[in-house]
Design an enzyme around this catalytic site. Structure first.
Site, mmCIF file in Angstrom:
data_model
loop_
_atom_site.group_PDB
_atom_site.id
_atom_site.type_symbol
_atom_site.label_atom_id
_atom_site.label_comp_id
_atom_site.label_asym_id
_atom_site.label_seq_id
_atom_site.Cartn_x
_atom_site.Cartn_y
_atom_site.Cartn_z
ATOM 1 N NE ARG A 60 -6.508 -2.192 6.817
ATOM 2 C CZ ARG A 60 -5.624 -2.711 7.647
ATOM 3 N NH1 ARG A 60 -5.847 -3.909 8.199
ATOM 4 N NH2 ARG A 60 -4.516 -2.074 7.966
ATOM 5 C CE LYS A 201 -5.370 -1.960 2.152
ATOM 6 N NZ LYS A 201 -4.309 -1.805 1.137
ATOM 7 C CG HIS A 221 0.499 -2.470 0.692
ATOM 8 N ND1 HIS A 221 0.674 -2.139 2.008
ATOM 9 C CD2 HIS A 221 -0.524 -1.689 0.246
ATOM 10 C CE1 HIS A 221 -0.196 -1.210 2.352
ATOM 11 N NE2 HIS A 221 -0.933 -0.917 1.297
ATOM 12 C CB SER A 239 0.283 4.794 7.110
ATOM 13 O OG SER A 239 -0.395 5.999 7.299
ATOM 14 C CE LYS A 243 1.527 3.337 -0.214
ATOM 15 N NZ LYS A 243 0.806 2.090 0.096
ATOM 16 C CB THR A 244 0.119 8.998 -1.714
ATOM 17 O OG1 THR A 244 -0.475 7.779 -1.267
ATOM 18 C CG2 THR A 244 -0.825 9.684 -2.680
ATOM 19 C CG ASP A 258 -2.836 0.900 -1.431
ATOM 20 O OD1 ASP A 258 -1.834 1.185 -0.756
ATOM 21 O OD2 ASP A 258 -3.809 0.293 -0.968
ATOM 22 N NE ARG A 324 -7.433 5.542 4.889
ATOM 23 C CZ ARG A 324 -6.337 4.975 4.422
ATOM 24 N NH1 ARG A 324 -6.037 5.070 3.135
ATOM 25 N NH2 ARG A 324 -5.516 4.328 5.227
#
Length: 538
Positions: A60, A201, A221, A239, A243-244, A258, A324
């Site tokens: 981004r 996003k 988020h 990041s 989290k994942t 997410d 990604r």
């Protein structure tokens, strides 16, 4: 004008301001992948997924993200480095230019919706120049049935034209690429960048304004999962904090990885219909769910192959560290259907503290929870440059600063109120270093982190005794099954206790310095949740 695919009744591309062209409506993902390969825009990997390169932008561009300033936004958006104002008249002219850019071309239209709770469903028509951008939209958003498509009526329009280059002097952008939201016209324009995350996003940023400001729904988020007893757990984290990994629990169903909303009647719902995971250093051992999801229908970005093969080399970061993959959520087997959860009981703030200061788990008061939520702390290790061993302190408000249009205290006060009403326990979890900072201590064992989170989820930490951290004031358990008690208080793991105190004070001071810009709008409870810097030898 030529058209193909499942086209809703009583609609036309002229409704989008596009005069003519070849419009492909809601093509199946397999067909979009096939066209991408045929056009030499994608290659087929050994697993059946396709891979593309996003070109100039592999992430981004937050400095090129704008919000139209008008009667809806001027007094409600928190204008800052992430929420940049854009003139309404300039937007209208740019909108027309982008629509004209599509005219006469072959392009792809995708009708999708966001928000798994039907009470808050947002219908979106995504128009893309590239077929694989359309595949991304199919993967990431919620997919209507064929019958629903025939009567689909969009509330929002998103136009994505990676090869359209803005003229900054004429169009009012910073440079040739842009992502602009107009809340009055309900239009999102994306141009000059093929990075698909801008699509995801852009919609997320819109929901982060609409849901809290207009619907009394907290937007978050975060990832979320639900247990056998129907209890929901929420995982916030920047990041690299896990989290994942930590929300993927074989004993719990994944709601989403997410973006979620939290309603006034305590429903947690996924905004999306897919996952957009980092692929760097991916392996079946470390991330079996994600690894197994990369099959036909998935879209890989900016990866490389082992030489002479179509087998992905996930360790190769030559194009970007931000490789990604997007895939529909049903590529994961253990999921909640629909993507909803009720009865939220536990919230985890995940941080990778490279200073070795924060405890592996601690219980937060409502004020502390709001303070840490606004702070959004983690520390990144500069491992790409030889000789650099000092970690970098990173704060991202609400664990997602670039996508939060309202003032952070709005989200924090909503979170604090909801957690008290639902009797939710909030935990701070350090997945970073123990026994010293990066370079001296060691990384927290994933086995111990999982054990601590499981104990919190099962209620095993309810009846144990706690001690308060001298500086951060958080409550640290003194015991947990399967975890050595000596690591639960981080000071005990350091050989040099004075060095620990000094480093803890430094981190506390960094927290408080960062919070100064929010202090004026924070209430007393939030301010009381701040760490207390202790003078040496006091």
């Amino acid at each position: 004008m030529q058209e193909s695919g499942v086209k809703p009744a009583n609609t036309s591309i002229t409704d989008l301001g596009i005069k003519d062209g070849i419009a492909h409506w809601n093509l199946p993902p397999a067909e979009l992948a096939k066209i991408s390969v045929k056009n030499k825009q994608a290659t087929v990997t050994s697993t059946g997924a396709i891979a593309v390169d996003t070109g100039e932008f592999t992430g981004r561009s937050p400095k090129d993200k704008f919000t139209v300033i008008d009667d809806i936004t001027k007094d409600s958006v928190w204008w800052n480095n992430f929420n940049l104002p854009f003139d309404s008249e300039k937007f209208d002219k740019l909108h027309k230019k982008v629509a004209n850019y599509f005219s006469g071309k072959e392009f792809y239209v995708r009708d999708v919706y966001a928000c798994a709770d039907p009470r808050y469903q947002m219908n979106i028509r995504v128009v893309t120049e590239l077929p694989w951008s359309n595949l991304f939209a199919s993967n990431m958003f919620l997919r209507p049935t064929e019958d629903e498509l025939k009567k689909f009526e969009p509330e929002w329009i998103l136009l994505c034209a990676p090869n359209f280059m803005a003229n900054p002097e004429e169009d009012g952008t910073r440079q040739h690429n842009f992502s602009i939201i107009d809340f009055t016209k309900k239009v999102i324009l994306i141009g000059g960048s093929a990075y698909t995350g801008e699509i995801k996003k852009g919609v997320f940023s819109a929901l982060n304004f609409i849901l809290p400001h207009q619907k009394n729904v907290l937007s978050m988020h975060c990832s979320a999962n639900t247990g056998k007893d129907g209890d929901t757990a929420i995982f916030f984290g920047l990041s690299g904090t896990g989290k994942t990994t930590l929300s993927a629990d074989p004993s719990r169903k994944l709601i989403g990885d997410d973006e979620h909303g939290w309603t006034s009647d305590n429903v947690i719902f996924n905004f999306e219909g897919g996952c957009y995971a980092k692929a760097i250093d991916l392996s079946a051992e470390k991330e079996p769910d994600i690894f197994g999801a990369i099959k036909e229908g998935a879209l890989l970005e900016n990866i490389s192959y082992f030489e002479g093969t179509n087998e992905v080399n996930y360790a190769d970061s030559s194009k970007t560290e931000n490789t990604r993959v997007s895939y529909p959520i049903d590529h994961i087997s253990n999921i909640a259907i629909p993507s909803l959860g009720k009865n939220p009981k536990n919230i985890f703030f995940l941080t990778c503290d490279a200073y070795g200061v924060l405890p592996p788990i601690a219980k937060l008061t409502p004020g502390q929870a709001a303070f840490h939520f606004i702070s959004g702390y983690t520390a990144k290790v500069a491992g790409t440059e030889a000789g650099v061993t000092e970690p970098t302190t990173t704060f991202s408000t609400c664990f997602g600063a670039p996508f939060m249009p309202l003032h952070p205290t709005r989200y924090a006060e909503m979170l604090s109120k909801k957690m008290q009403e639902a009797n939710v326990t909030v935990w701070l979890v350090n997945t970073g270093w123990s026994g010293g900072p990066y370079g001296i201590g060691s990384r927290m064992s994933l086995k111990y982190t999982r054990a601590l989170i499981t104990a919190a989820l099962n209620g095993d930490l309810k009846d144990v005794s706690y001690i308060k951290h001298d500086i951060f004031g958080v409550a640290m358990p003194t015991e947990c099954a399967g975890v050595p008690s000596e690591i639960l208080n981080p000071r005990n793991t350091w050989k040099d206790k004075e060095a620990y105190d000094q480093k803890a004070n430094q981190l506390a001071a960094a927290f408080n310095k960062n919070f100064e810009k929010f202090a004026e709008q924070a209430n007393k409870e939030i301010l009381d949740g701040a760490p207390q810097v202790v003078k040496e030898n006091a």
